[in-house]
Structure formats: structure tokens, C-alpha cells
Enzyme design. Structure first.
Site, PDB file in Angstrom:
ATOM      1  N   VAL A  80      48.387  46.919  38.317  1.00 27.52           N
ATOM      2  CA  VAL A  80      49.677  47.111  37.635  1.00 27.52           C
ATOM      3  C   VAL A  80      49.558  46.705  36.166  1.00 27.52           C
ATOM      4  O   VAL A  80      49.855  47.484  35.254  1.00 27.52           O
ATOM      5  CB  VAL A  80      50.802  46.303  38.311  1.00 27.52           C
ATOM      6  CG1 VAL A  80      52.119  46.468  37.556  1.00 27.52           C
ATOM      7  CG2 VAL A  80      50.974  46.711  39.763  1.00 27.52           C
TER       8      VAL A  80
ATOM      9  N   ASP B 116      44.984  36.549  32.013  1.00 32.59           N
ATOM     10  CA  ASP B 116      44.653  36.505  33.442  1.00 32.59           C
ATOM     11  C   ASP B 116      43.879  35.208  33.707  1.00 32.59           C
ATOM     12  O   ASP B 116      43.265  34.653  32.801  1.00 32.59           O
ATOM     13  CB  ASP B 116      43.800  37.723  33.849  1.00 32.59           C
ATOM     14  CG  ASP B 116      43.827  37.969  35.355  1.00 32.59           C
ATOM     15  OD1 ASP B 116      44.515  38.884  35.809  1.00 32.59           O
ATOM     16  OD2 ASP B 116      43.172  37.179  36.087  1.00 32.59           O
TER      17      ASP B 116
ATOM     18  N   LYS C  10      37.105  38.714  35.127  1.00 30.31           N
ATOM     19  CA  LYS C  10      37.896  39.877  34.698  1.00 30.31           C
ATOM     20  C   LYS C  10      38.044  39.860  33.163  1.00 30.31           C
ATOM     21  O   LYS C  10      37.875  40.881  32.497  1.00 30.31           O
ATOM     22  CB  LYS C  10      39.265  39.802  35.372  1.00 30.31           C
ATOM     23  CG  LYS C  10      40.056  41.064  35.339  1.00 30.31           C
ATOM     24  CD  LYS C  10      41.329  40.924  36.143  1.00 30.31           C
ATOM     25  CE  LYS C  10      41.151  41.231  37.609  1.00 30.31           C
ATOM     26  NZ  LYS C  10      42.418  41.175  38.369  1.00 30.31           N
TER      27      LYS C  10
ATOM     28  N   THR D 266      52.554  38.730  44.558  1.00 27.02           N
ATOM     29  CA  THR D 266      53.551  37.945  45.311  1.00 27.02           C
ATOM     30  C   THR D 266      53.267  38.190  46.793  1.00 27.02           C
ATOM     31  O   THR D 266      53.878  39.043  47.425  1.00 27.02           O
ATOM     32  CB  THR D 266      54.982  38.419  44.971  1.00 27.02           C
ATOM     33  OG1 THR D 266      55.005  39.853  45.061  1.00 27.02           O
ATOM     34  CG2 THR D 266      55.395  37.971  43.579  1.00 27.02           C
TER      35      THR D 266
ATOM     36  N   CYS E 281      51.222  45.900  49.488  1.00 27.96           N
ATOM     37  CA  CYS E 281      52.615  46.330  49.298  1.00 27.96           C
ATOM     38  C   CYS E 281      53.269  46.495  50.664  1.00 27.96           C
ATOM     39  O   CYS E 281      54.144  45.729  51.038  1.00 27.96           O
ATOM     40  CB  CYS E 281      52.681  47.661  48.547  1.00 27.96           C
ATOM     41  SG  CYS E 281      52.007  47.612  46.919  1.00 27.96           S
TER      42      CYS E 281
ATOM     43  N   ARG F 114      42.364  44.368  50.760  1.00 26.96           N
ATOM     44  CA  ARG F 114      43.404  43.433  51.224  1.00 26.96           C
ATOM     45  C   ARG F 114      44.173  43.985  52.418  1.00 26.96           C
ATOM     46  O   ARG F 114      44.656  45.111  52.386  1.00 26.96           O
ATOM     47  CB  ARG F 114      44.375  43.122  50.084  1.00 26.96           C
ATOM     48  CG  ARG F 114      43.840  42.117  49.080  1.00 26.96           C
ATOM     49  CD  ARG F 114      44.805  41.854  47.962  1.00 26.96           C
ATOM     50  NE  ARG F 114      44.867  42.968  47.033  1.00 26.96           N
ATOM     51  CZ  ARG F 114      45.568  42.892  45.890  1.00 26.96           C
ATOM     52  NH1 ARG F 114      46.252  41.811  45.606  1.00 26.96           N
ATOM     53  NH2 ARG F 114      45.586  43.911  45.058  1.00 26.96           N
TER      54      ARG F 114
HETATM   55  N1  SAJ Z   1      49.368  54.754  55.634  1.00 29.37           N
HETATM   56  C1  SAJ Z   1      49.457  55.317  56.881  1.00 29.37           C
HETATM   57  N2  SAJ Z   1      50.142  56.479  57.041  1.00 29.37           N
HETATM   58  C2  SAJ Z   1      50.757  57.087  55.990  1.00 29.37           C
HETATM   59  C3  SAJ Z   1      50.671  56.487  54.717  1.00 29.37           C
HETATM   60  C4  SAJ Z   1      49.967  55.325  54.553  1.00 29.37           C
HETATM   61  O1  SAJ Z   1      48.928  54.792  57.849  1.00 29.37           O
HETATM   62  O2  SAJ Z   1      51.352  58.137  56.191  1.00 29.37           O
HETATM   63  C5  SAJ Z   1      48.654  53.487  55.483  1.00 29.37           C
HETATM   64  C6  SAJ Z   1      47.586  53.526  54.424  1.00 29.37           C
HETATM   65  O3  SAJ Z   1      46.346  53.893  54.992  1.00 29.37           O
HETATM   66  C7  SAJ Z   1      47.562  52.075  53.941  1.00 29.37           C
HETATM   67  C8  SAJ Z   1      48.992  51.624  54.110  1.00 29.37           C
HETATM   68  O4  SAJ Z   1      49.591  52.524  55.035  1.00 29.37           O
HETATM   69  O5  SAJ Z   1      46.727  51.293  54.763  1.00 29.37           O
HETATM   70  C9  SAJ Z   1      49.781  51.623  52.828  1.00 29.37           C
HETATM   71  O6  SAJ Z   1      49.603  52.888  52.271  1.00 29.37           O
HETATM   72  P1  SAJ Z   1      50.536  53.451  51.065  1.00 29.37           P
HETATM   73  O7  SAJ Z   1      50.218  54.897  50.926  1.00 29.37           O
HETATM   74  O8  SAJ Z   1      51.929  53.085  51.263  1.00 29.37           O
HETATM   75  O9  SAJ Z   1      49.884  52.770  49.800  1.00 29.37           O
HETATM   76  P2  SAJ Z   1      50.115  51.416  49.074  1.00 29.37           P
HETATM   77  O10 SAJ Z   1      50.115  50.245  49.954  1.00 29.37           O
HETATM   78  O11 SAJ Z   1      49.131  51.451  47.961  1.00 29.37           O
HETATM   79  O12 SAJ Z   1      51.598  51.556  48.512  1.00 29.37           O
HETATM   80  C10 SAJ Z   1      51.810  51.824  47.163  1.00 29.37           C
HETATM   81  C11 SAJ Z   1      53.274  51.546  46.959  1.00 29.37           C
HETATM   82  N3  SAJ Z   1      53.509  51.618  45.559  1.00 29.37           N
HETATM   83  C12 SAJ Z   1      54.238  50.659  45.009  1.00 29.37           C
HETATM   84  O13 SAJ Z   1      54.674  49.722  45.636  1.00 29.37           O
HETATM   85  C13 SAJ Z   1      54.487  50.818  43.569  1.00 29.37           C
HETATM   86  C14 SAJ Z   1      54.111  52.569  47.690  1.00 29.37           C
HETATM   87  O14 SAJ Z   1      55.495  52.394  47.325  1.00 29.37           O
HETATM   88  C15 SAJ Z   1      53.691  53.948  47.308  1.00 29.37           C
HETATM   89  O15 SAJ Z   1      54.500  54.886  48.007  1.00 29.37           O
HETATM   90  C16 SAJ Z   1      52.235  54.120  47.707  1.00 29.37           C
HETATM   91  O16 SAJ Z   1      51.484  53.184  46.895  1.00 29.37           O
HETATM   92  C17 SAJ Z   1      51.757  55.524  47.406  1.00 29.37           C
HETATM   93  O17 SAJ Z   1      52.513  56.426  47.841  1.00 29.37           O
HETATM   94  O18 SAJ Z   1      50.695  55.654  46.821  1.00 29.37           O
END
Ligand code: SAJ
Length: 417
Positions: free
Chosen positions: A13, A32, A37, A85, A260, A325
Site C-alpha cells: 500500500v 519504515d 527494505k 493491522t 485482508c 501470510r
Molecule cells: N479467494 C478464493 N475465491 C475467490 C477469491 C479469492 O478462494 O473467489 C481466495 C484467494 O485465493 C485468497 C483469498 O481468498 O487466498 C483472498 O483473496 P482476494 O482476492 O480477496 O485478495 P486479497 O486478500 O488480496 O484482497 C484484496 C482486498 N483489497 C483491499 O482490501 C484493498 C480485496 O478487497 C480485493 O477485492 C482483493 O484484493 C482483489 O480483488 O484483488
């Protein structure tokens, strides 16, 4: 005179924000606590796979500081927090990174500075962590300003939309605060959504990620149920997604990871309990996403032999990211490392090594026909774009596909779950 923007926390971020603020010709001051880093950035080397050295080339190496030089924050007109967080063991929100960082800089804060918190927090946290303390030294809204604007960086660049075109939620302690934040952010982001309070904006962010947690849990729960009916969840989703309205498809997985989706919704659940609102939905969704990891482990165990040589493809928490993570793939890999010891390896071009209880385990350096053939089972746990799926399909004796990559291929040596 150009505003000087301080950014605390140089993760995906903070660096993304720094690059885009710098592109708008502001001076950025980066802080940081991770010396490696800091040194990388000063040498013009990207500390994160998702940024190239070229991406970070724009950053002014002179203004990159270790947090033991936090007194430099006094030179900044704006201070933006992009700190982690996480959750504590008891699923209580852990705000210590924000609290410690804020305490360390407090005595250097100056009149007329604007503080923007981008870190995901529970509703009320920005007020509790920042406002309460600031009130002792400033008159907020008159000679100090505070805003909350949740980060919306999508690691792995899952979508084509440019970072600065993602609508930005913005809130302020007062209208003056909101206006101050708007003055800066409207120069960086093309679309600003003004929220009516700090708490509303905090809640909006949590809703976005709770929406994902609940829907990912739903599809994983239905995956386990459909399996009992000998039905293929991926085919069920293919059918359901033909509905042109009122349905959004999510992909089944061996579980969720990242910092997240498994974390943020629990802030809401925790806050609900503080308010004697007994949240059942978020908690159940959280449990399902833990269950599906165990379910996947059990299914794999049923389909392997004790002497099998196994290769995991992908160890990070999701496609095209290098972050491990909360990774479900890592949890599953750990389980089989204990059972099969040296007969299990992983290949993840984005994660060169992992530290498993102080044992450094490197990824295979490459993947080719001969290497794939040498394993009895190939377990596809992360669907990285970089994988050569044709080669994997042709060269593997048995494939256990937990991501539905080969969902349309009917071959007896491919298991889907
Ligand atoms: N996952 C599934 N099925 C899905 C989508 C994701 O099992 O249909 C899994 C992924 O493999 C991963 C976890 O869920 O292990 C989270 O995936 P995520 O696509 O939600 O990705 P994140 O954790 O990187 O979430 C971030 C978030 N961004 C912010 O908080 C600013 C989320 O709100 C975004 O929607 C997401 O990225 C994104 O869409 O890239």
C-alpha cells in the site's frame, strides 16, 4: 510551495501510494522500520515482487528513512499511515503498529499538519487511536487535521483498473479535515467518494472485505457439500453464472489467505460483540474457511500413498502474489511436510524460500517435463499465471487440482476438489 507527504509503512500500500504521489510532483518522505527494505529502496531495488525497480525508480532515495529518524516527520505537511493491522491470537484487532508509530512521532507533530489513516481498522479506531491524543496538543479541524481513507490496493494487480482510478473513500474528523484531505487526494485519485464520518468510512472498508469472506466461504462450503453428492462445484458455478443478474461467481479454493480477507471482517465481528450484537454470519464464514483447509488435507490424504513423491505448485496466498501470510497452500504444504518429510517439495516462482519452524525450504528452481514426471502426485494449490499448464497437464502422472484450472478436462488422472 510543494506539499511534503510523509508515508509511514512501505508495504504494497505505502509504496503504491508513494509512487503515485511522487508522480504528481509532491515531495515524499518515506518511513519504515525494516532496515532491509530501507536499504533496498535506497539502492533503487524494489523490496516487493509486485513492484519493479523501474516502478520505484521515481522515489526520491534521499527521503527514505528508518523509523528511528521519525523526527523528520516534522518536515511533512501530510502524514499517511499505511501500517499493518493484524489480528491478535484471540481474534481481537491488533492496533499496536499504528499506536506505537503514532506515539513515536507525536512530539514532532506540527500545527496545520494533516494526518490520513489508510490502515484498515474497526469502526471508531481512528478516533480512539489518533483523535484522543491529538486533542491534547491541537484543536483538530482548526490547527491539525485528521482523515480516514481506506486503502484499495489490489495485490497481484488482479484487475486492469489503474490504482488512481479506483474510487477512493475519504472521510474527515470535521468538514475542514475532509476538505484538507480532499485537496490532496483529488490531485491523485480520479474519483473521490466523500463519506459522512470516520466511522462510516471504516465500516465501508470492512463491508467490502466481509462481502468477499462470506461469499468465498459460501462457495467453499457448497464445494464440500456438492462433493458429498458427487457433483462438481466448478460445473455448478458455470451453470449459476449464466444468470445475468443477481449472481456473482466466486472461485472455490483450498482456503483463504492474505492479510485482508481472513482478518478485516473479524474487526467487524469483534466490534459487534463489543456492542452486544451477536454476529453469527462473519464468525461462521471465518470457520468455514478454516474448515476447507482441513477438508482439502483430508481429501489429499485419501488420494495419495505414504511413499508418494509430491510436488505442490504454488505456496503463496493467491494467484500472482508473493505473499504467504495466512496462505492456505502453505498450511497444507506444512501438513504434508510433516507426514512425507523429504518426499514433498514445492515450486513457486514468486516465493523462493519459506521458513518452516526454522528450517529454510527453497522452492524448486524450475519446472520442466522431467521434473514433473519425477513426482507421483502434483498438487495445484495456487493458480499463478506464470505456470505452463499445458506442460503440467501433459507431464504429470496425477494432478490434484484445488483451483479448478483443469475443471473442463476429463482425465482419470486429474482429481478436482
Ligand atoms: N479467494 C478464493 N475465491 C475467490 C477469491 C479469492 O478462494 O473467489 C481466495 C484467494 O485465493 C485468497 C483469498 O481468498 O487466498 C483472498 O483473496 P482476494 O482476492 O480477496 O485478495 P486479497 O486478500 O488480496 O484482497 C484484496 C482486498 N483489497 C483491499 O482490501 C484493498 C480485496 O478487497 C480485493 O477485492 C482483493 O484484493 C482483489 O480483488 O484483488
Amino acid at each position: 510551495m510543494k506539499s511534503k507527504i510523509g508515508i509511514i509503512g512501505l508495504g504494497y500500500v505505502g509504496i503504491e501510494l508513494a509512487i503515485n504521489i511522487k508522480k504528481k510532483k509532491f515531495d515524499v518522505y518515506l518511513f519504515d522500520k525494516d532496515l532491509n527494505k530501507i536499504n533496498d529502496l535506497k539502492k533503487g531495488k524494489s523490496p516487493l515482487n509486485i513492484f519493479t525497480n523501474k516502478d520505484i525508480g521515481i522515489l526520491d532515495r534521499a527521503n527514505i528513512f528508518h523509523t528511528n529518524q521519525i523526527h523528520n516527520i516534522g518536515k511533512c505537511d501530510v502524514i499517511i499511515f499505511c501500517l499493518p493491522t493484524p489480528l491478535m491470537k484471540n481474534n481481537k484487532p491488533d492496533m499496536t503498529f499504528l499506536e506505537k508509530s503514532f506515539s513515536s512521532m507525536f512530539k514532532y507533530l506540527k500545527k496545520n499538519q494533516l494526518l490520513i489513516n489508510e490502515s484498515t481498522v474497526y469502526p471508531g479506531a481512528t478516533r480512539e487511536i489518533f483523535v484522543k491524543k491529538l486533542r491534547k496538543k491541537f484543536s483538530i479541524g482548526k490547527n491539525f487535521y485528521i482523515s480516514f481513507s481506506p486503502e484499495r490496493v489490489s495485490p497481484g494487480k488482479t484487475y486492469s483498473i489503474k490504482f488512481t482510478n479506483v474510487p477512493k473513500i475519504l472521510s474527515g474528523y470535521s468538514n475542514n479535515c475532509l476538505d484538507r484531505a480532499y485537496k490532496l487526494y483529488s490531485k491523485i485519485f480520479s474519483n473521490i467518494y466523500k463519506s459522512s464520518s470516520l466511522e462510516e468510512a471504516e465500516f465501508i472498508k470492512l463491508y467490502e472485505n466481509t462481502f468477499r469472506l462470506v461469499n468465498i466461504s459460501l462457495v467453499n462450503s457448497l464445494k464440500m457439500l456438492s462433493d458429498k453428492l458427487n457433483l462438481k462445484i466448478f460445473k455448478i458455478i458455470d451453470g449459476a453464472r449464466t444468470k445475468p443478474y443477481g449472481f456473482i461467481p466466486f472461485s472455490p479454493s483450498p482456503g483463504i489467505g492474505g492479510h485482508c480477507i481472513p482478518i478485516d471482517p473479524m474487526f467487524l465481528s469483534w466490534k459487534a460483540n463489543q456492542l452486544n450484537f451477536n454476529d453469527k454470519l462473519i464468525k461462521s464464514a471465518y470457520v468455514v474457511n478454516q474448515q476447507v483447509v482441513d477438508w482439502t488435507i483430508k481429501k489429499i490424504k485419501k488420494n495419495i500413498n505414504k511413499k508418494d513423491k509430491i510436488l505442490f505448485l504454488g505456496i503463496s496466498y493467491k494467484k500472482d502474489v508473493d505473499d504467504i501470510r495466512e496462505s492456505a497452500a502453505l498450511k497444507i504444504f506444512k501438513e504434508f511436510k510433516i507426514i512425507l518429510k523429504n518426499n514433498v517439495d514445492y515450486y513457486d516462482p514468486l516465493v523462493s524460500r519459506i521458513n518452516l519452524n526454522k528450517e529454510i525450504i527453497p522452492s524448486l528452481k524450475k519446472l520442466n517435463y522431467k521434473i514433473l514426471k519425477s513426482y507421483d502426485k502434483i498438487i495445484l494449490t495456487v493458480d499463478h499465471s506464470i505456470f505452463n499448464y499445458n506442460m503440467i497437464l501433459k507431464s504429470s502422472k496425477v494432478i490434484i487440482d484445488t483451483r479448478g484450472i483443469f475443471k473442463d478436462i476429463k482425465k482419470s488422472n486429474i482429481y478436482h476438489f
